[in-house]
Design an enzyme around this catalytic site. Sequence first.
Site, PDB file in Angstrom:
ATOM      1  N   GLU A 150      35.371   2.419 -27.541  1.00 21.11           N
ATOM      2  CA  GLU A 150      34.265   3.352 -27.256  1.00 21.11           C
ATOM      3  C   GLU A 150      33.712   2.603 -25.760  1.00 21.11           C
ATOM      4  OE1 GLU A 150      30.431   2.338 -28.101  1.00 21.11           O
ATOM      5  OE2 GLU A 150      30.562   1.163 -29.610  1.00 21.11           O
ATOM      6  N   LYS A 182      24.788   9.279 -22.787  1.00 20.69           N
ATOM      7  CA  LYS A 182      25.093   8.726 -24.007  1.00 20.69           C
ATOM      8  C   LYS A 182      25.727   9.850 -24.864  1.00 20.69           C
ATOM      9  CE  LYS A 182      23.392   6.462 -28.343  1.00 20.69           C
ATOM     10  NZ  LYS A 182      22.363   5.742 -28.821  1.00 20.69           N
ATOM     11  N   VAL A 196      30.395   5.709 -31.105  1.00 16.53           N
ATOM     12  CA  VAL A 196      31.449   5.723 -32.407  1.00 16.53           C
ATOM     13  C   VAL A 196      31.700   7.139 -32.680  1.00 16.53           C
ATOM     14  CG1 VAL A 196      31.663   5.162 -34.529  1.00 16.53           C
ATOM     15  CG2 VAL A 196      30.914   3.318 -33.250  1.00 16.53           C
ATOM     16  N   ASP A 230      16.383   9.428 -39.546  1.00 16.89           N
ATOM     17  CA  ASP A 230      17.208   9.165 -38.379  1.00 16.89           C
ATOM     18  C   ASP A 230      18.488   8.583 -38.886  1.00 16.89           C
ATOM     19  OD1 ASP A 230      18.608   8.433 -36.155  1.00 16.89           O
ATOM     20  OD2 ASP A 230      17.151   7.554 -34.980  1.00 16.89           O
ATOM     21  N   SER A 270      22.569   7.893 -37.963  1.00 18.92           N
ATOM     22  CA  SER A 270      23.591   8.045 -36.970  1.00 18.92           C
ATOM     23  C   SER A 270      24.832   9.176 -37.221  1.00 18.92           C
ATOM     24  CB  SER A 270      24.050   6.699 -36.520  1.00 18.92           C
ATOM     25  OG  SER A 270      25.319   6.756 -35.538  1.00 18.92           O
ATOM     26  N   ALA A 271      25.231   9.843 -36.245  1.00 20.57           N
ATOM     27  CA  ALA A 271      26.308  10.739 -36.704  1.00 20.57           C
ATOM     28  C   ALA A 271      27.568   9.912 -36.610  1.00 20.57           C
ATOM     29  CB  ALA A 271      26.261  11.800 -35.207  1.00 20.57           C
ATOM     30  N   ASP A 272      27.502   8.641 -36.284  1.00 20.18           N
ATOM     31  CA  ASP A 272      28.608   7.995 -36.620  1.00 20.18           C
ATOM     32  C   ASP A 272      29.186   7.925 -37.972  1.00 20.18           C
ATOM     33  OD1 ASP A 272      28.153   6.880 -34.207  1.00 20.18           O
ATOM     34  OD2 ASP A 272      27.667   4.868 -34.533  1.00 20.18           O
ATOM     35  N   LYS A 294      24.824  -2.135 -37.630  1.00 19.72           N
ATOM     36  CA  LYS A 294      23.959  -2.922 -36.637  1.00 19.72           C
ATOM     37  C   LYS A 294      22.598  -3.339 -37.758  1.00 19.72           C
ATOM     38  CE  LYS A 294      24.092  -0.262 -33.149  1.00 19.72           C
ATOM     39  NZ  LYS A 294      25.305   0.686 -32.673  1.00 19.72           N
TER      40      LYS A 294
END
Length: 340
Positions: free
Chosen positions: A24, A112, A132, A174, A176-178, A195
């Site tokens: 990535e 981003k 990602v 929130d 992440s779309a990951d 993370k």
Amino acid sequence: MDRVVFHQEVIEALAADRPVVVLETAVLTHGLPRRSLDHLPGCFAEGRALHHLGESAWNQAEPVNLATSRAMSHAVRMGGAVPATIAVIDGALHVGITPEQLERLSGIEADKCSTRDLAATLQDGGCGGTTVAGTLSAASIANDILRARGLAELRLFATGGIGGVHRDWACHPDISADIRAISITPMLVVTAGAKIILDLPATREALDTSMIPVIGWRCDNFPRFTSRGSDEQPLERRLDDLERLSSLCRIHWNDLKREEGILLLNEIPMEDALDGDMVEEIVERACSTAQDEGIKGQALTPYLLTALAEATSGDSLDANIALLLENARLAAEASKALTV
Ligand code: PSU
Ligand code: MN
């Protein structure tokens, strides 16, 4: 206009059934500092993470972000695979980029690009580092093209720590779309865990709900990015050899015809890891400052990673670089074993 551009080397590797590892670029454009290491007393001061690679591949004078991305490609090559670094450049999705393109991307104000951002950046003719999620979506678009051409598909992806459920999710959901991207893209994602800035138990629940198989690579606890896992978060599955990993992937994708990605957790090596309790305190503080300053959305993850780097005088960067290189190396190893 061609929206997807393959690097010749990637096409040739896939045509010859040689292993390819996707990388990535949000870590390059938004995750790591665009300065050289001189300003960061802790970082690489004793060259601690260099043993992951051999010194020749690391250029001390280069900005950390560029040197790390180059070193990741190098680690993939050392592992016997071809790197396919994904990015948006001048309005096209690139699968595999040149060293010159990587350098350019490292120095500009790139977008981003998560999945939701890809179309807009393409429309603007802009440049972007893919997260990602963005990278997996791009790989999936690339795989449609490869399949139509009768070529092998991209199956391996190495990143640092995946995005997940942020702390304080009950007030600000929130996520992440990951996670969603992993759940709809049949690739093996090699990561050092979620993370540490995230809510780990909540992130694990989200992975679970998303039906993503989660496998510890030679580790028993869910790794915490720059820190090792704690026994409060034990894993249900662990694998120790590539043959079993490869057979698990085959069963999931081929026999069961599942479309979810598989998460392979590669714990940061002991000698590179930061103390979990220490990091916990720093992150707690950084999260509340972020809230006071109104930092949210796409800016939150980079903000928290920077705060962590500052509070550890660069030690978290050392750790981040070490784990990125380890993941690239393991992905290359796995790509050779994975004949799906
Ligand atoms: N891994 C790292 N550093 C990073 C990232 C991953 O070691 O900066 C990036 C990845 O691109 C990941 C993104 O997809 O952070 C997550 O951002 P968000 O929480 O905004 O979805
Ligand atoms: Mn987010």
